[in-house]
Design an enzyme around this catalytic site. Sequence first.
Site, PDB file in Angstrom:
ATOM      1  N   GLY A 259       0.832  -1.203   0.000  1.00  0.00           N
ATOM      2  CA  GLY A 259       0.000   0.000   0.000  1.00  0.00           C
ATOM      3  C   GLY A 259       0.861   1.246   0.000  1.00  0.00           C
ATOM      4  O   GLY A 259       1.990   1.237  -0.499  1.00  0.00           O
ATOM      5  N   SER A 260       0.325   2.298   0.594  1.00  0.00           N
ATOM      6  CA  SER A 260       1.007   3.593   0.525  1.00  0.00           C
ATOM      7  C   SER A 260       2.220   3.626   1.465  1.00  0.00           C
ATOM      8  O   SER A 260       2.332   2.825   2.402  1.00  0.00           O
ATOM      9  CB  SER A 260       0.045   4.707   0.933  1.00  0.00           C
ATOM     10  OG  SER A 260      -0.209   4.613   2.323  1.00  0.00           O
TER      11      SER A 260
ATOM     12  N   GLY B 298       2.766   1.959   5.180  1.00  0.00           N
ATOM     13  CA  GLY B 298       3.892   1.052   5.408  1.00  0.00           C
ATOM     14  C   GLY B 298       4.764   1.501   6.568  1.00  0.00           C
ATOM     15  O   GLY B 298       5.265   0.681   7.348  1.00  0.00           O
TER      16      GLY B 298
ATOM     17  N   GLU C 103       5.763  -3.652   0.619  1.00  0.00           N
ATOM     18  CA  GLU C 103       5.770  -3.364  -0.823  1.00  0.00           C
ATOM     19  C   GLU C 103       4.950  -2.097  -0.974  1.00  0.00           C
ATOM     20  O   GLU C 103       3.730  -2.128  -1.036  1.00  0.00           O
ATOM     21  CB  GLU C 103       5.160  -4.565  -1.559  1.00  0.00           C
ATOM     22  CG  GLU C 103       5.628  -4.669  -2.984  1.00  0.00           C
ATOM     23  CD  GLU C 103       4.761  -3.865  -3.893  1.00  0.00           C
ATOM     24  OE1 GLU C 103       5.172  -2.720  -4.202  1.00  0.00           O
ATOM     25  OE2 GLU C 103       3.701  -4.338  -4.289  1.00  0.00           O
TER      26      GLU C 103
ATOM     27  N   CYS D 208       1.388   0.239  -8.454  1.00  0.00           N
ATOM     28  CA  CYS D 208       2.578   0.760  -7.776  1.00  0.00           C
ATOM     29  C   CYS D 208       3.746   0.794  -8.755  1.00  0.00           C
ATOM     30  O   CYS D 208       4.717   1.503  -8.543  1.00  0.00           O
ATOM     31  CB  CYS D 208       2.900  -0.041  -6.532  1.00  0.00           C
ATOM     32  SG  CYS D 208       3.077  -1.765  -6.861  1.00  0.00           S
TER      33      CYS D 208
END
Length: 489
Positions: free
Chosen positions: A220-221, A225, A242, A276
């Site tokens: 995610g963002s 994270g 990730e 992403c």
Amino acid sequence: MEAQEGTGETLEKYSPIDGALTGTFKEASAGQVKETISRASAAFVALRKVPAPRRGEFVRRIGEALRTHKEALAGIVTLEAGKIHQEALGEVQEMIDICEFAVGLSRQLHGLTIASERPQHRLMEQWHPIGPVGVISAFNFPVAVWSWNAMLALVCGNPVIWKPSEKAPLCALACHALAMEARKGMDDIPEDVSSVLLGGRSTGEALVDDPRVPLISATGSIPMGRTVAQRVAARLGRSLLELGGNNGVIVMPSADLDMVLRGAVFAAAGTTGQRCTSLRRFIVHKDIQETCVKRLSKAFANLPVGDPRDPEILVGPLIDEGALANMQTTLEAARASGATVIGGDPITEKVPSGGVYVRPAIVTGLSPDHELVQKETFAPILYVLPFHNLEEAITIHNGVPQGLSSAIFTDRLIESERFLSSEGSDCGIANVNIGTSGAEIGGAFGGEKETGGGRESGSDAWKNYMRRQTVTINYSPELPLAQGIKFEI
Ligand code: UN1
């Protein structure tokens, strides 16, 4: 199924296609999170004893179920994430691919034998299951990201607890149902090997904070994270991150511009710029900048934007109004900084009403270190950044906080080798004559710097889901100590 029997807040989900209500869900309460983790912990005790190839057989059956229901699952991905059918099918294909990879892996979870310094000693390492694995995933790959983690975790002997994006609950329930279908007739695989916790931030936090979950894999963002990493670190757990990318492509004068165009448009506008790995920075040699911008602008202007269920459409909706607001704020700020913005307008004609549709945008005239260029805006915006020579291009390329995916287009070996060398791209993924998105599952997937450093999917990413044990066996009649230490009693 546990997931459908939540007792927490009610969650309503609307399709990004037309804003229609697609379901009402109950979030898992804090008590249910705890209960789910207890059940997964009990399942772990059973699963770790099941031989890995047998766990592989379970994953093989999940892969079969996915093949059977590929179209239907892709349909749910389109409904909830707004992906065009081709990309939704591609995402389910990634799931099938990782199942096959994991089945093979289930017979290859191998350790090393290492030369011991002591006579008649064996030094080796082995890999054991680690425990329940928490998976937190984002809306943009609502099924594949779970599978990259879950299929490896399962063959490695770990139950999986999935907290999907609150924007994609149906996708998660569908995957869980397929896993349960695959389990039929496999009584040695405990039922709680897979569970889903629907909910928002507090549900995720309850999972992240629980010491019975040794590994949290979060996609995610960057802010998300950072929070996950800190909370997991506070209890000395492991996290696999990730996070966002700010991916660039370097276009050299020798590049085949037809290929550049196809690669860049798919990477920048595909998935409506919501991968992403989406291309965000087009770093182009100044001699071909004008031609490239012209061709890209024309391609962007002609891209069919609209209902992702229509096979002619290449660009579906943004996920929600919030994503549109982000995109428009970014473009306004770019204009205010003197940039030229080509495209980027909301589209209301010939698109389903109730959804958020935009023309992908090209932005020229911002410097590579401008704050807008430095951050990831999760929308189809492509910044054009000219350079004079490869060295400058690599400096521009690496000059952002993120480090996920990268690419160079060139016909010259020396340039691509420089780009791939230790002085070249600083990303986890580096491509030559391919765009930044659309990685295969066979390689390790992930990136450096603020992208979080994790590696998922192929190569030896499986090692993240196991604990390594170093074993020393003495089969001599003596007890020699390492480093030659004398300790006579
Ligand atoms: C993501 O956007 O979270 O390489 C993952 C790709 C896909 C995965 C993207 N295989 O674009």
